[in-house]
Design a protein around this motif. Sequence first.
Motif, PDB file in Angstrom:
ATOM      1  N   SER A  49     -22.242  -1.428 -24.006  1.00 41.82           N
ATOM      2  CA  SER A  49     -22.902  -1.382 -25.312  1.00 41.82           C
ATOM      3  C   SER A  49     -22.907  -2.751 -25.985  1.00 41.82           C
ATOM      4  O   SER A  49     -23.883  -3.113 -26.652  1.00 41.82           O
ATOM      5  N   LEU A  50     -21.839  -3.506 -25.808  1.00 41.23           N
ATOM      6  CA  LEU A  50     -21.794  -4.842 -26.397  1.00 41.23           C
ATOM      7  C   LEU A  50     -22.914  -5.700 -25.816  1.00 41.23           C
ATOM      8  O   LEU A  50     -23.657  -6.345 -26.558  1.00 41.23           O
ATOM      9  N   GLY A  51     -23.063  -5.704 -24.502  1.00 41.49           N
ATOM     10  CA  GLY A  51     -24.128  -6.500 -23.887  1.00 41.49           C
ATOM     11  C   GLY A  51     -25.515  -6.038 -24.300  1.00 41.49           C
ATOM     12  O   GLY A  51     -26.385  -6.854 -24.626  1.00 41.49           O
ATOM     13  N   ALA A  52     -25.737  -4.735 -24.296  1.00 48.39           N
ATOM     14  CA  ALA A  52     -27.044  -4.198 -24.667  1.00 48.39           C
ATOM     15  C   ALA A  52     -27.373  -4.517 -26.126  1.00 48.39           C
ATOM     16  O   ALA A  52     -28.514  -4.856 -26.461  1.00 48.39           O
ATOM     17  N   CYS A  53     -26.385  -4.425 -26.999  1.00 51.50           N
ATOM     18  CA  CYS A  53     -26.593  -4.733 -28.410  1.00 51.50           C
ATOM     19  C   CYS A  53     -26.921  -6.216 -28.590  1.00 51.50           C
ATOM     20  O   CYS A  53     -27.853  -6.575 -29.320  1.00 51.50           O
ATOM     21  N   MET A  54     -26.172  -7.073 -27.908  1.00 52.93           N
ATOM     22  CA  MET A  54     -26.411  -8.507 -28.039  1.00 52.93           C
ATOM     23  C   MET A  54     -27.836  -8.870 -27.659  1.00 52.93           C
ATOM     24  O   MET A  54     -28.531  -9.566 -28.397  1.00 52.93           O
ATOM     25  N   VAL A  55     -28.297  -8.389 -26.505  1.00 52.11           N
ATOM     26  CA  VAL A  55     -29.630  -8.771 -26.037  1.00 52.11           C
ATOM     27  C   VAL A  55     -30.711  -8.136 -26.912  1.00 52.11           C
ATOM     28  O   VAL A  55     -31.772  -8.737 -27.137  1.00 52.11           O
ATOM     29  N   THR A  56     -30.468  -6.953 -27.447  1.00 58.57           N
ATOM     30  CA  THR A  56     -31.426  -6.325 -28.361  1.00 58.57           C
ATOM     31  C   THR A  56     -31.590  -7.168 -29.626  1.00 58.57           C
ATOM     32  O   THR A  56     -32.714  -7.443 -30.070  1.00 58.57           O
ATOM     33  N   ILE A  57     -30.484  -7.586 -30.199  1.00 57.07           N
ATOM     34  CA  ILE A  57     -30.536  -8.391 -31.431  1.00 57.07           C
ATOM     35  C   ILE A  57     -31.124  -9.772 -31.143  1.00 57.07           C
ATOM     36  O   ILE A  57     -31.860 -10.333 -31.971  1.00 57.07           O
ATOM     37  N   MET A  58     -30.843 -10.316 -29.973  1.00 57.65           N
ATOM     38  CA  MET A  58     -31.478 -11.582 -29.587  1.00 57.65           C
ATOM     39  C   MET A  58     -32.993 -11.404 -29.500  1.00 57.65           C
ATOM     40  O   MET A  58     -33.760 -12.283 -29.918  1.00 57.65           O
ATOM     41  N   GLY A  59     -33.440 -10.283 -28.956  1.00 57.99           N
ATOM     42  CA  GLY A  59     -34.868  -9.995 -28.878  1.00 57.99           C
ATOM     43  C   GLY A  59     -35.504  -9.885 -30.251  1.00 57.99           C
ATOM     44  O   GLY A  59     -36.611 -10.376 -30.478  1.00 57.99           O
ATOM     45  N   ILE A  60     -34.799  -9.239 -31.174  1.00 58.42           N
ATOM     46  CA  ILE A  60     -35.302  -9.131 -32.547  1.00 58.42           C
ATOM     47  C   ILE A  60     -35.403 -10.516 -33.187  1.00 58.42           C
ATOM     48  O   ILE A  60     -36.403 -10.851 -33.831  1.00 58.42           O
ATOM     49  N   ILE A  93     -21.639 -12.461 -19.202  1.00 57.45           N
ATOM     50  CA  ILE A  93     -22.362 -13.655 -18.773  1.00 57.45           C
ATOM     51  C   ILE A  93     -23.842 -13.339 -18.912  1.00 57.45           C
ATOM     52  O   ILE A  93     -24.354 -12.455 -18.217  1.00 57.45           O
ATOM     53  N   LEU A  94     -24.505 -14.023 -19.827  1.00 62.70           N
ATOM     54  CA  LEU A  94     -25.933 -13.824 -20.058  1.00 62.70           C
ATOM     55  C   LEU A  94     -26.700 -14.912 -19.320  1.00 62.70           C
ATOM     56  O   LEU A  94     -26.542 -16.103 -19.632  1.00 62.70           O
ATOM     57  N   GLU A  95     -27.472 -14.512 -18.321  1.00 66.24           N
ATOM     58  CA  GLU A  95     -28.327 -15.440 -17.580  1.00 66.24           C
ATOM     59  C   GLU A  95     -29.722 -15.318 -18.169  1.00 66.24           C
ATOM     60  O   GLU A  95     -30.357 -14.272 -18.062  1.00 66.24           O
ATOM     61  N   ILE A  96     -30.152 -16.389 -18.807  1.00 69.92           N
ATOM     62  CA  ILE A  96     -31.373 -16.375 -19.609  1.00 69.92           C
ATOM     63  C   ILE A  96     -32.418 -17.275 -18.954  1.00 69.92           C
ATOM     64  O   ILE A  96     -32.141 -18.445 -18.663  1.00 69.92           O
ATOM     65  N   GLU A  97     -33.597 -16.722 -18.746  1.00 75.45           N
ATOM     66  CA  GLU A  97     -34.711 -17.518 -18.243  1.00 75.45           C
ATOM     67  C   GLU A  97     -35.033 -18.582 -19.282  1.00 75.45           C
ATOM     68  O   GLU A  97     -35.399 -18.260 -20.415  1.00 75.45           O
ATOM     69  N   ASP A  98     -34.873 -19.841 -18.913  1.00 73.69           N
ATOM     70  CA  ASP A  98     -35.087 -20.928 -19.875  1.00 73.69           C
ATOM     71  C   ASP A  98     -36.575 -21.183 -20.040  1.00 73.69           C
ATOM     72  O   ASP A  98     -37.270 -21.520 -19.098  1.00 73.69           O
ATOM     73  N   VAL A 130     -17.926 -14.630 -24.073  1.00 76.65           N
ATOM     74  CA  VAL A 130     -19.367 -14.625 -23.843  1.00 76.65           C
ATOM     75  C   VAL A 130     -19.817 -16.000 -23.363  1.00 76.65           C
ATOM     76  O   VAL A 130     -19.458 -17.015 -23.963  1.00 76.65           O
ATOM     77  N   GLN A 131     -20.602 -16.001 -22.276  1.00 79.90           N
ATOM     78  CA  GLN A 131     -21.196 -17.228 -21.755  1.00 79.90           C
ATOM     79  C   GLN A 131     -22.713 -17.073 -21.723  1.00 79.90           C
ATOM     80  O   GLN A 131     -23.210 -16.055 -21.264  1.00 79.90           O
ATOM     81  N   PHE A 132     -23.412 -18.090 -22.211  1.00 84.63           N
ATOM     82  CA  PHE A 132     -24.870 -18.126 -22.165  1.00 84.63           C
ATOM     83  C   PHE A 132     -25.275 -19.172 -21.124  1.00 84.63           C
ATOM     84  O   PHE A 132     -24.891 -20.344 -21.260  1.00 84.63           O
ATOM     85  N   ILE A 133     -25.991 -18.763 -20.112  1.00 84.50           N
ATOM     86  CA  ILE A 133     -26.438 -19.674 -19.064  1.00 84.50           C
ATOM     87  C   ILE A 133     -27.964 -19.669 -19.045  1.00 84.50           C
ATOM     88  O   ILE A 133     -28.580 -18.630 -18.821  1.00 84.50           O
ATOM     89  N   TYR A 134     -28.543 -20.828 -19.281  1.00 82.94           N
ATOM     90  CA  TYR A 134     -30.004 -20.975 -19.279  1.00 82.94           C
ATOM     91  C   TYR A 134     -30.408 -21.549 -17.933  1.00 82.94           C
ATOM     92  O   TYR A 134     -29.889 -22.570 -17.505  1.00 82.94           O
TER      93      TYR A 134
END
Length: 135
Positions: A49-60, A93-98, A130-134
């Motif tokens: 839930s923490l991961g899903a919430c984080m990415v949802t709020i990032m999307g918003i 670990i969030l792997e984000i398409e840069d 939390v790690q953000f990887i672009y």
Amino acid sequence: MEISKISYLGELRTEARHLKSGETFITDAPLDNQGKGEAFSPTDLLATSLGACMVTIMGIAARTHGIPIGKIEISVSKFMASNPRRVEKIGLILEIEDRGYTDHQKNLLETAGRNCPVAKSLHPDLVQEVQFIYQ
């Protein structure tokens, strides 16, 4: 506001039903706590839930600020403690398409994620690593 109903199915298993959509899912006690480990455990759902919430709020935040957002995949880890038995750490670990994000855009997205409602609802003793990887 009532959002779900949970039924105990026996053998340390539950079924949760989302009232608005009718969608369901099963939980199972984990192998290390007398369960079969054949589905998400309640503590797995907490971490997920923490991961899903984080990415949802990032999307918003991305939508609000006109930031293009692409594929994001999150690896979720959960670490348990005992006496009392509890989740002591969640690793994400969030792997984000840069998409050529500026430092300002990265900061905006990361701040939004770290301040999601689930993150702010968890006890302060629960470590959120939390790690953000672009890429």
